[in-house]
Design an enzyme around this catalytic site. Structure first.
Site, PDB file in Angstrom:
ATOM      1  N   ASP A   1       8.843   2.298   1.621  1.00 55.11           N
ATOM      2  CA  ASP A   1       7.437   2.692   1.609  1.00 55.11           C
ATOM      3  C   ASP A   1       7.219   4.033   2.289  1.00 55.11           C
ATOM      4  O   ASP A   1       7.885   4.370   3.264  1.00 55.11           O
ATOM      5  CB  ASP A   1       6.592   1.615   2.301  1.00 55.11           C
ATOM      6  CG  ASP A   1       6.598   0.314   1.529  1.00 55.11           C
ATOM      7  OD1 ASP A   1       6.278   0.359   0.333  1.00 55.11           O
ATOM      8  OD2 ASP A   1       6.935  -0.733   2.105  1.00 55.11           O
TER       9      ASP A   1
ATOM     10  N   GLU B   1      -0.411  -7.945  -6.042  1.00 50.87           N
ATOM     11  CA  GLU B   1       0.775  -7.861  -5.195  1.00 50.87           C
ATOM     12  C   GLU B   1       0.295  -7.763  -3.750  1.00 50.87           C
ATOM     13  O   GLU B   1      -0.434  -6.839  -3.388  1.00 50.87           O
ATOM     14  CB  GLU B   1       1.637  -6.649  -5.552  1.00 50.87           C
ATOM     15  CG  GLU B   1       2.403  -6.818  -6.848  1.00 50.87           C
ATOM     16  CD  GLU B   1       3.359  -5.670  -7.131  1.00 50.87           C
ATOM     17  OE1 GLU B   1       3.374  -4.691  -6.351  1.00 50.87           O
ATOM     18  OE2 GLU B   1       4.080  -5.740  -8.140  1.00 50.87           O
TER      19      GLU B   1
END
EC number: 4.2.1.20
Length: 264
Positions: free
Chosen positions: A60, A49
């Site tokens: 995040d 990824e």
């Protein structure tokens, strides 16, 4: 079948679990990204990824936020990310690559232009964090028409209507967010993950990867007992942040320990 389907099917046939590491493109330096990708493969990655840096990465935690900031400060763009994938493909035609990021840069390029460029670069799938599945029919159709898998996030709080949309639109694998909050946060409850993944399998036929909160070989092995794939990101990005020029070697060693635990 694209590379993701082929790789995950081969692992399942061999009774093995997929190891899916995440890094941010352009961090710590754009010139190092392709080397880091190859280091991940040497360490045992089955799928990579690759994060598209974004100025407001709301899903995040601080570690990956800082990685995005560093990459953007060094001039990273979506077009440069695709160039990196193309560079990786020159010497690795086999390892699947999934781009992970946010919708804004894709919209700026245009769905069709992005899908065409991504496919040409050698991308296999796209995970767009802030694109709700129930609103993604057009986007998913464009990506899939270019041979790109559409990977979606699901969580303990995912409502039934959204889960139905994921079941309809997802390709490749489904990424189960094992804890509430942002990447790199908290400690996960393996028993709860086992229950949730079991419930997911009643609705989804695709392989299930589990991420968020996996920081060491022991946890990865425990998650591998209940999931088809283990996704690890913040711990690797943290290692990159600390390692500087030694990042490829350090990342390979760290991932190799996790791979060994998964295969034990």
């Amino acid at each position: 079948m694209n590379r993701i389907d082929e790789r995950l099917a081969a692992l399942k046939a061999a009774g093995r679990k997929a190891l899916i590491p995440f890094i941010t493109a352009g961090d710590p330096e754009p010139d190092m990204t392709v080397s880091l990708m190859h280091a991940l493969v040497r360490g045992g990655a089955d799928v990579i990824e690759l994060g598209i840096p974004f100025s407001d990465p709301m899903a995040d935690g601080p570690v990956i936020q800082r990685a995005s900031e560093r990459a953007l400060a060094r001039g990273m763009t979506l077009a440069r990310v695709l160039e990196m994938v193309a560079g990786f493909r020159r010497t690795d035609p086999d390892t699947p690559v999934v781009l992970m990021g946010y919708l804004n840069p894709v919209e700026a390029m245009g769905y069709a232009a992005f899908a065409s460029a991504a496919r040409a670069a050698g991308v296999d799938g796209v995970l767009t964090v802030d694109c709700p599945p129930e609103e993604s029919d057009e986007y998913a159709q464009v990506l899939q028409s270019h041979g790109l898998a559409t990977v979606f996030l699901v969580a303990p709080t995912t409502p039934a209507a959204r889960l139905a949309a994921v079941a309809r639109l997802a390709r490749g694998y489904v990424y189960y967010v094992s804890i509430k909050g942002v990447t790199g946060a908290a400690t996960l409850d393996v028993a709860d993950v086992a229950r949730q993944v079991g419930a997911l399998r009643e609705h989804l036929s695709l392989p299930v990867g589990v991420g968020f909160g996996i920081r060491d070989a022991e946890t990865a092995r425990a998650i591998g007992e209940v999931a088809d794939a283990v996704v690890i990101g913040s711990r690797l990005v943290q290692e990159i942040e600390a390692a500087g020029a030694q990042a490829p070697d350090r990342l390979q060693a760290l991932l190799a320990g996790i791979r060994q635990a998964l295969d034990a």
